[in-house]
Write a protein that holds these residues in place. Structure first.
Motif, short mmCIF file in Angstrom:
data_model
loop_
_atom_site.label_atom_id
_atom_site.label_comp_id
_atom_site.label_asym_id
_atom_site.label_seq_id
_atom_site.Cartn_x
_atom_site.Cartn_y
_atom_site.Cartn_z
N TYR A 104 0.85 -1.20 0.00
CA TYR A 104 0.00 0.00 0.00
C TYR A 104 0.88 1.25 0.00
CZ TYR A 104 -4.16 -2.71 1.31
OH TYR A 104 -5.21 -3.59 1.33
N VAL A 105 0.45 2.26 -0.74
CA VAL A 105 1.14 3.56 -0.76
C VAL A 105 0.17 4.64 -0.31
CG1 VAL A 105 2.17 5.33 -2.25
CG2 VAL A 105 2.79 2.92 -2.55
N SER A 106 0.60 5.47 0.62
CA SER A 106 -0.22 6.57 1.11
C SER A 106 0.02 7.80 0.25
CB SER A 106 0.19 6.88 2.56
OG SER A 106 -0.49 8.00 3.04
N VAL A 107 -1.06 8.44 -0.22
CA VAL A 107 -0.91 9.73 -0.90
C VAL A 107 -1.58 10.79 -0.02
CG1 VAL A 107 -0.65 8.85 -3.24
CG2 VAL A 107 -2.95 9.31 -2.38
N ASP A 108 -0.86 11.88 0.23
CA ASP A 108 -1.29 12.88 1.20
C ASP A 108 -1.05 14.29 0.68
OD1 ASP A 108 -1.46 11.02 3.78
OD2 ASP A 108 0.38 10.49 2.69
N PRO A 109 -1.91 15.24 1.09
CA PRO A 109 -1.73 16.61 0.62
C PRO A 109 -0.36 17.21 0.96
CG PRO A 109 -3.88 16.36 1.69
CD PRO A 109 -3.13 15.08 1.91
N TYR A 110 0.23 16.82 2.09
CA TYR A 110 1.51 17.43 2.48
C TYR A 110 2.62 17.16 1.47
CZ TYR A 110 3.89 13.12 3.94
OH TYR A 110 4.51 11.90 3.94
N LEU A 111 2.45 16.10 0.65
CA LEU A 111 3.47 15.79 -0.36
C LEU A 111 3.61 16.92 -1.38
CD1 LEU A 111 2.53 12.04 -0.96
CD2 LEU A 111 4.53 12.90 0.31
N ARG A 112 2.49 17.63 -1.61
CA ARG A 112 2.54 18.77 -2.54
C ARG A 112 3.60 19.77 -2.09
NH1 ARG A 112 3.57 22.19 -5.00
NH2 ARG A 112 2.47 23.69 -6.32
N GLY A 113 3.66 20.04 -0.78
CA GLY A 113 4.66 20.97 -0.23
C GLY A 113 6.07 20.51 -0.53
N ARG A 114 6.30 19.19 -0.42
CA ARG A 114 7.65 18.68 -0.63
C ARG A 114 8.05 18.69 -2.10
NH1 ARG A 114 9.75 13.84 2.65
NH2 ARG A 114 11.60 15.00 1.99
N MET A 115 7.07 18.83 -2.98
CA MET A 115 7.38 18.89 -4.42
C MET A 115 7.86 20.28 -4.83
SD MET A 115 4.32 16.49 -5.89
CE MET A 115 4.18 14.80 -5.24
N SER A 116 7.58 21.30 -3.99
CA SER A 116 8.10 22.65 -4.24
C SER A 116 9.47 22.75 -3.61
CB SER A 116 7.20 23.70 -3.58
OG SER A 116 5.88 23.55 -4.00
N ASP A 117 10.23 23.78 -4.00
CA ASP A 117 11.50 23.96 -3.31
C ASP A 117 11.45 25.12 -2.31
OD1 ASP A 117 11.48 25.87 -5.20
OD2 ASP A 117 13.30 25.24 -6.24
N ALA A 118 10.23 25.60 -2.01
CA ALA A 118 10.08 26.65 -0.98
C ALA A 118 10.49 26.08 0.37
CB ALA A 118 8.64 27.13 -0.93
N LYS A 119 10.99 26.97 1.24
CA LYS A 119 11.38 26.57 2.59
C LYS A 119 10.15 26.02 3.31
CE LYS A 119 13.15 28.44 6.96
NZ LYS A 119 12.09 28.72 7.92
N SER A 120 10.28 24.86 3.90
CA SER A 120 9.20 24.32 4.70
C SER A 120 9.81 23.52 5.83
CB SER A 120 8.27 23.46 3.85
OG SER A 120 7.17 23.03 4.63
N TYR A 121 8.99 22.76 6.54
CA TYR A 121 9.53 22.06 7.70
C TYR A 121 10.20 20.75 7.33
CZ TYR A 121 4.65 20.38 7.62
OH TYR A 121 3.42 19.90 7.26
N VAL A 122 10.06 20.33 6.07
CA VAL A 122 10.82 19.18 5.61
C VAL A 122 11.51 19.55 4.31
CG1 VAL A 122 9.64 17.24 6.70
CG2 VAL A 122 8.65 18.29 4.68
N ALA A 123 12.62 18.90 4.03
CA ALA A 123 13.38 19.19 2.80
C ALA A 123 12.53 18.83 1.59
CB ALA A 123 14.68 18.39 2.81
N PRO A 124 12.69 19.55 0.48
CA PRO A 124 11.92 19.21 -0.73
C PRO A 124 12.43 17.91 -1.36
CG PRO A 124 13.44 21.03 -1.17
CD PRO A 124 13.53 20.74 0.30
N PHE A 125 11.56 17.26 -2.13
CA PHE A 125 11.99 16.13 -2.94
C PHE A 125 12.98 16.63 -3.99
CE2 PHE A 125 7.56 14.44 -1.96
CZ PHE A 125 8.02 13.46 -1.09
N GLU A 126 13.91 15.75 -4.38
CA GLU A 126 14.83 16.13 -5.45
C GLU A 126 14.23 15.75 -6.80
OE1 GLU A 126 19.11 15.26 -4.88
OE2 GLU A 126 18.49 14.63 -2.87
N LEU A 127 14.51 16.57 -7.80
CA LEU A 127 14.03 16.28 -9.15
C LEU A 127 14.72 15.02 -9.68
CD1 LEU A 127 13.81 19.79 -10.90
CD2 LEU A 127 11.93 18.27 -10.22
N ASN A 128 13.96 14.23 -10.44
CA ASN A 128 14.48 13.01 -11.07
C ASN A 128 14.95 11.96 -10.06
OD1 ASN A 128 14.06 14.05 -13.73
ND2 ASN A 128 15.83 15.37 -13.37
#
Lengths: 333, 333
Positions: free
Chosen positions: B43-67
């Motif tokens: 099972y894979v969880s999809v959650d709204p917070y992942l949208r934040g990690r897809m941006s490179d704006a400063k947030s409380y977790v590091a952004p995902f890396e491209l590719n």
């Protein structure tokens, strides 16, 4: 025996005026019975928060009643006592009526030592002012040496003590105040590391970020409003924001006036907490012990404005709103 | 051995689209070495917070890396193991890559028991969703039986659990949601005492005051913005406000959009605190223990939307932003 008393005659509209107060001279029964003592007023504290109690709007303390004596922080001398806890000649501090003489059972009164500090200090730095600074900073702020503290209303009676305690505890301390003279005093008299004049600074966000290059861990907030909004942009993860006062926005809580604080709190796991000093009553002895020691060691300093004469209590109170005081305003009877 | 992987191809602008994701099939080295195990994604969880990690704006977790592979909460089956903590046939939950198969050393993975609850529940009510509800409410809210709790985003995955825990702990629970259907469900399915539809209620202040005649002691806030402003007018002395999310104002933190919260906090000695669930990591075992017990005792219920197929992970994620899910959105591989 005769005693003079000051009553609240009208609820002030806007700034209080002398006609809101009434002086009476009473032939009062000042005989004391079991557990009672007769007190003579020596110093009366006048404070901005009393203005709130003169209105009948809902607040955190009940309003004063019309045609009843006003009360505030008072230092009194015990003239006679049938109370085990106090003897004639003692000095006490506590919430008492604006009367030249009064009878008390001693509830809520603390003995104060005139040899350890000037009696008026027990209304200020060793009274609610100092205790408010100490309790808010230590109990909500939970400071750790090396952290950065910002104080708004920094030149005020509470703010100036907060900053000094911050320095004693090993913090970097930045103060925000409204004149260049006050900002200069923050550094020269109270030992702050940096000061910002919010009246002459165009970009408060940038000025705060520059003054706090490592970000803000603790914000001791006496004012609320746009100054506090600007501080939010520099808070660190797990920042603590102490809401001691919000003087700049008390009169407008209905319409959008600020940025929304919630995203800043969520992103930084930050805490904002309002308080009044009585929430921390069990910490008062600890607070007064530390403040007295620091005062004796000359690690703490303070300013006060002393006005003379019972008749001048209302005027001294009104003068607060024109900024005629420097530091704590006290009336010596 | 072949494995399928989903990479972040572009940082989404606005709502994510399918073209922001890339599927690759790799000939990966899936041989395991000492301490490692081979996992198959269930099972894979999809959650709204992942949208934040897809941006490179400063947030409380590091952004995902491209590719690079995206990761989120995953339930996986252990196919082979050279790790002492896990055996072939075990099921584990934790943060893992969006891959059909992967090698792990087990860091941060927890064993889950498929006989105690459906495996998908470990991504929701027995996973971060439930733990977020439990930790925020108990650690910041500090509820006492008889108090009044208000929850915004009440029909959401976290909010619906918060309200149910509130009922278990003896609170009066009021939920705020955006449709009549959701408000009805708060009462009929989740046992809330009252619900308010913010989209059809003209005077939210009045509606909240009416629903909470004894005032609000705890506000579990998932949304921020005008709903939260309205709640402030009903808070009690020593109220606790839990800032779990501020979705309504994340995109505007620059301009005045809200009332100033400080006077409310000062007047009520109230607390506002933001958090992310990882702050309370030491409480996770306690949280999962209670949540499992309550689930087994049928004191807790939940909704989930299960989508099928590895290929549908990006679409399921995108569908979150169109509200196509009810409760927790999970992809079954």
């Amino acid at each position: 025996m005769k005693t003079q008393t000051i009553l609240l005659k009208n609820r002030p509209e806007g700034k209080p005026t002398l006609s809101d107060f009434e002086f009476i001279t009473e032939d009062a029964d000042l005989n004391i019975h079991s557990d009672e003592m007769l007190l003579e007023t020596i110093y009366v504290s006048v404070d901005p928060y009393l203005r709130g109690r003169m209105s009948d709007a809902k607040s955190y303390v009940a309003p004063f009643e019309l045609n009843k004596p006003i009360h505030s922080g008072v230092i009194a001398k015990v003239l006679k006592s049938k109370n085990d806890q106090f003897s004639a000649g003692d000095y006490v501090s506590g919430m008492l009526d604006w009367k030249t003489k009064q009878v008390s059972k001693g509830d809520g009164l603390l003995k104060v030592d005139k040899n350890k500090a000037p009696l008026s200090a027990y209304l200020g730095i060793l009274g609610m002012t100092g205790v408010t600074a100490y309790c808010g900073l230590t109990q909500i702020g939970k400071p750790k040496a090396g952290e950065t503290l910002i104080v708004s209303g920094a030149a005020g009676a509470v703010g100036s003590v907060v900053g000094q305690i911050g320095k004693i505890l090993g913090l970097t301390v930045i103060g925000i105040a409204g004149t260049d003279e006050k900002v200069a005093m923050l550094k020269s008299k109270f030992g702050f590391d940096a000061g910002i004049n919010y009246n002459t600074t165009k970009d408060m966000k940038a000025a705060i970020a520059k003054a706090a290059p490592n970000g803000v861990d603790i914000y001791y907030d006496n004012v609320g409003g746009p100054i506090s909004d600007a501080v939010l942009f520099s808070i660190n993860k797990f920042a603590r924001i102490i809401n001691c006062g919000a003087i700049s926005v008390y009169n407008n809580t209905e319409t959008p006036t600020g940025i929304s604080v919630q995203p800043f709190l969520v992103k930084n796991s930050a805490l904002m907490q309002g308080f009044i000093v009585s929430n921390f009553e069990e910490k008062f002895p600890e607070a007064i012990k530390h403040l007295s020691e620091w005062l004796a060691e000359e690690k703490l300093t303070y300013t006060e404005t002393i006005v003379h004469g019972f008749d001048n209590i209302p005027k001294a109170f009104i003068d607060l709103f024109d900024g005629k005081n420097k530091g704590k305003m006290v009336v010596e009877i």
